[in-house]
Design a protein around this motif. Structure first.
Motif, short mmCIF file in Angstrom:
data_model
loop_
_atom_site.label_atom_id
_atom_site.label_comp_id
_atom_site.label_asym_id
_atom_site.label_seq_id
_atom_site.Cartn_x
_atom_site.Cartn_y
_atom_site.Cartn_z
N TYR A 7 70.52 -26.58 39.13
CA TYR A 7 69.97 -27.90 39.45
C TYR A 7 68.74 -27.76 40.34
O TYR A 7 67.74 -28.44 40.12
N GLY A 10 65.93 -26.60 38.19
CA GLY A 10 65.52 -27.68 37.28
C GLY A 10 64.67 -28.73 37.97
O GLY A 10 63.61 -29.11 37.48
N PHE A 11 65.14 -29.20 39.13
CA PHE A 11 64.39 -30.20 39.89
C PHE A 11 63.06 -29.64 40.36
O PHE A 11 62.05 -30.35 40.40
N LEU A 14 60.68 -29.36 37.21
CA LEU A 14 60.36 -30.61 36.53
C LEU A 14 58.93 -31.12 36.77
O LEU A 14 58.23 -31.44 35.80
N VAL A 17 56.25 -29.64 34.50
CA VAL A 17 56.30 -29.83 33.05
C VAL A 17 55.20 -30.79 32.58
O VAL A 17 54.40 -30.46 31.70
N TYR A 57 53.66 -29.34 43.69
CA TYR A 57 54.73 -29.70 42.74
C TYR A 57 56.02 -28.95 43.04
O TYR A 57 57.11 -29.50 42.90
N GLY A 61 59.25 -31.00 44.00
CA GLY A 61 60.40 -30.82 43.11
C GLY A 61 61.64 -30.40 43.87
O GLY A 61 62.73 -30.94 43.66
N SER A 64 62.99 -33.27 45.84
CA SER A 64 63.77 -34.22 45.04
C SER A 64 65.18 -33.69 44.79
O SER A 64 66.15 -34.46 44.76
N TYR A 65 65.31 -32.37 44.66
CA TYR A 65 66.64 -31.77 44.53
C TYR A 65 67.46 -32.02 45.80
O TYR A 65 68.64 -32.37 45.71
N GLY A 86 60.65 -40.74 40.57
CA GLY A 86 60.35 -40.64 39.15
C GLY A 86 59.14 -41.47 38.76
O GLY A 86 58.30 -41.03 37.95
N TRP A 93 51.52 -37.78 36.52
CA TRP A 93 51.29 -37.17 35.21
C TRP A 93 50.30 -37.98 34.37
O TRP A 93 49.63 -37.44 33.50
#
Length: 167
Positions: A7, A10-11, A14, A17, A57, A61, A64-65, A86, A93
């Motif tokens: 997790y 991933g966070f 993200l 991306v 970033y 990120g 946010s995790y 989000g 983005w």
């Protein structure tokens, strides 16, 4: 506990991306069109931007995790703090396609001004949840302030480029 690292990764990944996709789509526009724009003397070198955004970033990120983890995942308590995050990430983005892809300085300016408000809202909503996560967003706020000023100056100094891509 064993999957928490997944997790965290991933966070942390993200935010990169959307940026990678935006860069890939607009990569040919940057050296051609951007270099021709009138920019202020304090504009950072084009080479600084990828490094700065990678650091920013990664920090946001991971922050946010931390928020997600502290709020117990996708709980009702996480809706506002992670929803703001989000939304700001989506606007972040969206800026390169407006600026580089459409060459629409006006839309890029509107986007970044809304982005500023959402990031401030995100940071304010995170403050009571996790101070480390909040502090990880401070460099982003600073860079975003510079990027906003830069967008305003480019918009003001390039009136022929304000509204849309010229063929």
């Amino acid at each position: 506990r064993g999957r928490m690292w997944a997790y965290a990764v991933g966070f942390t990944v993200l935010p990169h991306v959307g940026t990678f996709i935006g860069w890939f789509i607009n990569r040919k526009e940057i050296p051609i069109w951007y270099e021709k724009l009138k920019k202020p003397s304090w504009c950072p070198s084009r080479k600084i931007f990828p490094l700065a955004w990678t650091v920013l970033y990664t920090g946001m990120g991971y922050a946010s995790y931390l928020i997600w983890n502290d709020l117990g995942g996708c709980s009702s308590k996480a809706v506002v703090p992670l929803g703001l995050y989000g939304a700001q990430l989506a606007l972040n983005w969206a800026w390169p396609p407006f600026f580089f892809g459409a060459r629409n300085l006006k839309m890029a300016l509107i986007d970044i001004l809304c982005l500023d408000l959402l990031v401030i809202g995100t940071v304010c909503s995170w403050y009571r949840i996790n101070k480390v996560a909040t502090l990880l967003m401070v460099p982003y706020l600073g860079w975003l302030a510079m990027a906003t000023c830069l967008t305003i100056r480019i918009w003001k100094d390039n009136p022929e480029q304000r509204s849309a891509k010229s063929e």
